[in-house]
Design an enzyme around this catalytic site. Structure first.
Site, short mmCIF file in Angstrom:
data_model
loop_
_atom_site.label_atom_id
_atom_site.label_comp_id
_atom_site.label_asym_id
_atom_site.label_seq_id
_atom_site.Cartn_x
_atom_site.Cartn_y
_atom_site.Cartn_z
N CYS A 1 0.88 -1.18 0.00
CA CYS A 1 0.00 0.00 0.00
C CYS A 1 0.91 1.23 0.00
O CYS A 1 2.07 1.13 -0.39
CB CYS A 1 -0.98 -0.03 1.17
SG CYS A 1 -0.25 -0.01 2.81
C1 RB5 Z 1 -3.81 5.40 0.72
O1 RB5 Z 1 -5.13 5.02 0.89
C2 RB5 Z 1 -2.99 4.99 1.93
O2 RB5 Z 1 -3.60 5.45 3.10
C3 RB5 Z 1 -2.83 3.50 2.01
O3 RB5 Z 1 -2.31 3.01 0.84
C4 RB5 Z 1 -1.88 3.00 3.09
O4 RB5 Z 1 -0.68 3.71 3.05
C5 RB5 Z 1 -2.41 2.90 4.44
O5 RB5 Z 1 -1.74 2.42 5.35
#
Ligand code: RB5
Length: 169
Positions: free
Chosen positions: A75
């Site tokens: 993420c």
């Molecule tokens: C983007 O939604 C971001 O908040 C996500 O990818 C992540 O970094 C969360 O922990």
């Protein structure tokens, strides 16, 4: 969850939209690796916007069910994926962005899931960390096993409706 005798890893990979591009690149590396038996992409697709919690739950549940040995979740930071994946009983996951932490994530913590943050580290470092991660294996006879067992025992107490806390020290 019974550990398998490996010829190579079966890996579930997933990302939210903030990790999509790294997922696509690293998926190709995994598919080309002799240390990998199978790779399944749990999304998101190029136009997907599923929240990280949904993707992490799907990958973690598949590992818990024994369909995959390991997960790679990407993420923005790796943090949300790790938080979500750790909600699944028997699953251990963490973001690790340096070589030593990636090694210890497997060898000390017997974590099934490595989480990476696309907004935190460069793609070449991410690829290298994943290549290293594939070479590590947890040793169930090591001193680390008893420490991981403490986590599992806690989960077992909660599942049985018993008090989670125990005296320590
Ligand atoms: C983007 O939604 C971001 O908040 C996500 O990818 C992540 O970094 C969360 O922990």
């Amino acid at each position: 969850m019974t550990p398998r005798t490996f010829p190579a890893w079966r890996i579930g990979i997933g990302a939210d939209d903030a990790g999509y591009s790294y997922k696509e690149t690293i998926k190709l590396d995994l598919e080309a690796s002799p240390l990998v038996d199978a790779v399944r992409d749990f999304g998101v697709a190029a136009d997907g916007h599923d929240a990280y919690g949904l993707v992490a739950a799907n990958v973690g549940e598949a590992i818990r069910a024994g369909e995959f040995d390991r997960g790679l979740l990407i993420c923005g930071t790796g943090l949300g994926m790790a938080i979500a994946a750790n909600k699944i009983p028997d699953i251990r996951a963490a973001a690790a962005h340096d070589s030593f932490s990636v090694e210890r994530l497997v060898k000390s913590n017997n974590a099934q899931i490595l989480c990476l943050g696309q907004r935190v580290l460069g793609i070449e470092l991410a690829r290298r960390l994943v290549a290293e991660w594939l070479t590590y294996r947890f040793d169930p006879t090591s001193a680390s096993a008893a420490k991981v067992a403490v986590i599992s025992a806690y989960e077992g107490r909660l599942a049985a409706g018993a008090p989670g806390r125990q005296a320590c020290g």
